[in-house]
Write an enzyme that holds these catalytic residues in place. Structure first.
Site, PDB file in Angstrom:
ATOM      1  N   GLU A  18       0.817  -1.220   0.000  1.00  0.00           N
ATOM      2  CA  GLU A  18       0.000   0.000   0.000  1.00  0.00           C
ATOM      3  C   GLU A  18       0.849   1.269   0.000  1.00  0.00           C
ATOM      4  OE1 GLU A  18      -2.947  -0.405   3.134  1.00  0.00           O
ATOM      5  OE2 GLU A  18      -4.187  -1.635   1.832  1.00  0.00           O
ATOM      6  N   GLU A  32      -5.560  -8.317  -1.166  1.00  0.00           N
ATOM      7  CA  GLU A  32      -6.253  -8.166   0.119  1.00  0.00           C
ATOM      8  C   GLU A  32      -7.705  -7.826  -0.166  1.00  0.00           C
ATOM      9  OE1 GLU A  32      -4.738  -5.398   3.024  1.00  0.00           O
ATOM     10  OE2 GLU A  32      -2.659  -5.897   2.548  1.00  0.00           O
TER      11      GLU A  32
HETATM   12  P1  P53 Z   1      -7.172  -3.001   9.373  1.00  0.00           P
HETATM   13  C1  P53 Z   1      -6.582   1.353   5.646  1.00  0.00           C
HETATM   14  C2  P53 Z   1      -7.462   1.263   4.575  1.00  0.00           C
HETATM   15  C3  P53 Z   1      -7.384   0.198   3.727  1.00  0.00           C
HETATM   16  C4  P53 Z   1      -6.404  -0.771   3.936  1.00  0.00           C
HETATM   17  O1  P53 Z   1      -6.868  -2.983   7.803  1.00  0.00           O
HETATM   18  C5  P53 Z   1      -5.524  -0.657   4.989  1.00  0.00           C
HETATM   19  C6  P53 Z   1      -5.613   0.393   5.855  1.00  0.00           C
HETATM   20  C7  P53 Z   1      -4.675   0.472   7.021  1.00  0.00           C
HETATM   21  O2  P53 Z   1      -5.344   0.038   8.175  1.00  0.00           O
HETATM   22  O3  P53 Z   1      -4.498  -1.523   5.235  1.00  0.00           O
HETATM   23  C8  P53 Z   1      -4.481  -2.826   4.771  1.00  0.00           C
HETATM   24  O4  P53 Z   1      -6.257  -4.032   9.948  1.00  0.00           O
HETATM   25  C9  P53 Z   1      -3.139  -3.369   5.186  1.00  0.00           C
HETATM   26  C10 P53 Z   1      -3.221  -4.483   6.188  1.00  0.00           C
HETATM   27  C11 P53 Z   1      -4.399  -4.247   7.096  1.00  0.00           C
HETATM   28  C12 P53 Z   1      -5.654  -4.346   6.254  1.00  0.00           C
HETATM   29  O5  P53 Z   1      -5.642  -3.420   5.200  1.00  0.00           O
HETATM   30  O6  P53 Z   1      -6.881  -1.628   9.838  1.00  0.00           O
HETATM   31  O7  P53 Z   1      -2.349  -3.735   4.084  1.00  0.00           O
HETATM   32  O8  P53 Z   1      -1.993  -4.569   6.848  1.00  0.00           O
HETATM   33  O9  P53 Z   1      -4.468  -5.104   8.178  1.00  0.00           O
HETATM   34  C13 P53 Z   1      -6.937  -4.149   7.042  1.00  0.00           C
HETATM   35  O10 P53 Z   1      -8.605  -3.384   9.506  1.00  0.00           O
END
Ligand code: P53
Length: 484
Positions: A194, A383
Site C-alpha cells: 500500500e 487483500e
Molecule cells: P485493518 C486502511 C485502509 C485500507 C487498507 O486494515 C488498509 C488500511 C490500514 O489500516 O491496510 C491494509 O487491519 C493493510 C493491512 C491491514 C488491512 O488493510 O486496519 O495492508 O496490513 O491489516 C486491514 O482493519
C-alpha cells in the site's frame, strides 16, 4: 462464473500482524513493537533522541508508543498470533482450504535487525526458509511482500526513515539478500505494501501542512527509486522472478453530479490512487504530477539518474487491496464516515461495517475494469475481506454468514470483470487467519476464515478454529469459483 484454470486462490497476512516472537532469534525492534492498541486516529508527532542525545527527525506514531518497550504497557504486535512458532499448523490449515497462493511479508528486522548492517542475521533467513519449504511441501506458491509496515526502528529513529535517501541502499541490500537467498523457492514479490497510503491518508492528520506533503512526496520518490532498482535486480538474479506494485485500492465517487465534485473526484484518483501506480507501472511521472506538487510547493530531490532508474524498473503486474469505496465532494459534508481510515462523505446507497468501511462490490468491479485498461498488466487482488466481531457459539463454532456474504459478492464482482475481459490472475483474502489489526491494534476486528483465540487484552489460548467461512472458501476454491 469462469475463472482462469491457474487462478491463484489464497489468503494474505503480514509479518508484523501475525508472527509475534518480536525479540526472538536476533530480531530487531520495529515501530509496531512499541505501538500499543489504540488506533492511528490518535497519531501525534514524536521527536526521538538519537544515540548521541541530539533530537532525531520527527515521526508520527500512535499514542502510547514511546520508541521503547515499557513495562505495564500492552503491545499486541509483539505476540501477534504467534505464527512464528505455529506456522506449520497454520500452513496445513491453508492447504486444507486448498490455497494455491499464500501472501506473506518478511520482517525486515529479522534479516537486518538495525537495517543498516552489511551481514544478514542467519537465524532470520533460516526461519523464512522453513516457512517457504513448508509451503512448497503443500504445493502453495508464496507471494512475498518485502516491506509491509514494519521497517527496523533504528532506521526510523536514526535516519528518519524514508525521508533519507540512504534508505534506498539499505532497502536494496535487504531485497537483494532475499532474492539470492530464496532463489528457486520464491518467485512472486511485492516491493511495498500500500505504497500510496503515505499520501492518501495525509488528510486524516489533524493538521496537515505543506511540509507534510513535501515529506510524503519525497518519501514516495525514494521508495519508487528503491522499488524500481529492486525490480531490475530481481529479474537479473532470477529471470523467473515477477514483481508487483501494491496499491491501497479505494474506489471513489463524486458525491453529487456537480461538475466541481466530479473534477475534485478525478483529482482525488490522481493523488491517492493513480500517482503511485502510474510511476511503478509506466516508469515515469504522469503529467498531473506537476500540478499536485505545485499545489503544496513540493520541491523534490530527484536526479536524472533517478528518472532513468524508474524507466528501467517497471513492475510485472499490478496488485491492490480492496475493502471499500468512498465519496468525494466540494460541498459541506453533512454525514461523514468516521471509522478508522475511512475517508470522505457517507454514501447513502451503501451499508457500512462496524468500523464504517463501505460494503461495495460494484466498486471492486469498477476498479478492476479501470486498471485493466490503464496498465494492460495482469492484476491481482492481494487483500479483501470483512473486519467483523465474531461470536464463538455454544457448539464452539463461528457462524460467520456476514463474512461469507461479503466475500461472495466480491468474488462475483471479480467474475463479472473477468467476463468483461479483465486479466485478473489471483485473489488472496486478507487476514485469512485472524490477526492484529493494522489500523487499530485490535484482535476483535477479525478477517479470518480461521478463528484465533486471542482477545484485545492479550488473553486467550491462541487455539485455531476453522469458521463456517473456512468450509465455504474451501468449496469456492475446489470448484474454481463456481460454487459460491
Ligand atoms: P485493518 C486502511 C485502509 C485500507 C487498507 O486494515 C488498509 C488500511 C490500514 O489500516 O491496510 C491494509 O487491519 C493493510 C493491512 C491491514 C488491512 O488493510 O486496519 O495492508 O496490513 O491489516 C486491514 O482493519
Amino acid at each position: 462464473m469462469r475463472f482462469p484454470t491457474n487462478f491463484y486462490w489464497g489468503g494474505a497476512t503480514a509479518a508484523n500482524q501475525c508472527e509475534g516472537a518480536y525479540d526472538v532469534d536476533g530480531r530487531g525492534l520495529t515501530l509496531k513493537d512499541v505501538t500499543t492498541i489504540g488506533g492511528l486516529k490518535k497519531r501525534r508527532q514524536v521527536t526521538y533522541l538519537q544515540a548521541d542525545g541530539t533530537p532525531g527527525k520527527g515521526l508520527a506514531i500512535p499514542d502510547g508508543a514511546h520508541g521503547a518497550v515499557l513495562p505495564n504497557e500492552y503491545y499486541p504486535n509483539q505476540t501477534g498470533i504467534d505464527f512464528y512458532h505455529r506456522y506449520q499448523e497454520d500452513i496445513a490449515l491453508f492447504a486444507k482450504m486448498g490455497f494455491k497462493m499464500y501472501r506473506m511479508s518478511i520482517s525486515w528486522s529479522r534479516i537486518f535487525p538495525r537495517g543498516d548492517e552489511e551481514e544478514p542475521n542467519q537465524a532470520g533467513l533460516d526461519f523464512y526458509r522453513r516457512v517457504f519449504e513448508t509451503l512448497k511441501a503443500h504445493g502453495i506458491e508464496p507471494l512475498v511482500t518485502i516491506s509491509h509496515f514494519d521497517m527496523p526502528l533504528h532506521l526510523e529513529t536514526v535516519y528518519g526513515g524514508w525521508n533519507d535517501r540512504r534508505m534506498i541502499a539499505f532497502y536494496q541490500h535487504y531485497a537483494e539478500t532475499l532474492f539470492t537467498t530464496y532463489r528457486g523457492l520464491v518467485k512472486h514479490w511485492i516491493t511495498f505494501n500500500e505504497i500510496n497510503n503515505t499520501i492518501m491518508f495525509l488528510a486524516l492528520r489533524s493538521q496537515t501542512s505543506a511540509a507534510d506533503y513535501q515529506r510524503a512526496y519525497q518519501q514516495l520518490h525514494y521508495q519508487f527509486v528503491a522499488s524500481a532498482l529492486v525490480v531490475k535486480r530481481a529479474h537479473a538474479i532470477d529471470p523467473e522472478n515477477q514483481v508487483g506494485c501494491m496499491i491501497c485500492g479505494i474506489t471513489s465517487y463524486p458525491l453529487t453530479c456537480d461538475p466541481a465534485d466530479v473534477l475534485k473526484n478525478r483529482y482525488a484518483w490522481e493523488q491517492n490512487i493513480y500517482y503511485c501506480g502510474d510511476v511503478q507501472c509506466q516508469g515515469q511521472y504522469p503529467t498531473y504530477a506537476q500540478r499536485l506538487w505545485d499545489e503544496y510547493q513540493v520541491d523534490l530531490d530527484m536526479t536524472a539518474t533517478d528518472l532513468e532508474i524508474l524507466k528501467a524498473g517497471t513492475v510485472d503486474w499490478y496488485t491492490f487491496s480492496y475493502y471499500m469505496s468512498t465519496a468525494i465532494t466540494t460541498h459541506e459534508i453533512t454525514s461523514a464516515v468516521g471509522g478508522n481510515f475511512s475517508i470522505g462523505a457517507r454514501n447513502p446507497y451503501l451499508q457500512y461495517s462496524e468500523w464504517e468501511w463501505a460494503d461495495d462490490p460494484d466498486g471492486l468491479q469498477y476498479y478492476l475494469e479501470l486498471m485493466n485498461d490503464r496498465y494492460h498488466l495482469p492484476l491481482m487482488i492481494v487483500e479483501n475481506g470483512l473486519g467483523a466481531k465474531d461470536q464463538l457459539t455454544a457448539d464452539g463454532q463461528i457462524h460467520d454468514q456476514y463474512r461469507i456474504s461479503y466475500m461472495r459478492k466480491h468474488i462475483q464482482a471479480m467474475a463479472t470483470a473477468i467476463q468483461h475481459g479483465v486479466n485478473l490472475i489471483g485473489y488472496t483474502s486478507w487476514g485469512c487467519i485472524d490477526l492484529v489489526s493494522a489500523g487499530t491494534g485490535q484482535m476483535s476486528k477479525r478477517y479470518g476464515l480461521i478463528y484465533v483465540d486471542r482477545q484485545d487484552d492479550g488473553s486467550g489460548t491462541l487455539a485455531r478454529i476453522p469458521k463456517d467461512s473456512f468450509y465455504w472458501y474451501q468449496r469456492v476454491i475446489a470448484s474454481n469459483g463456481q460454487a459460491l
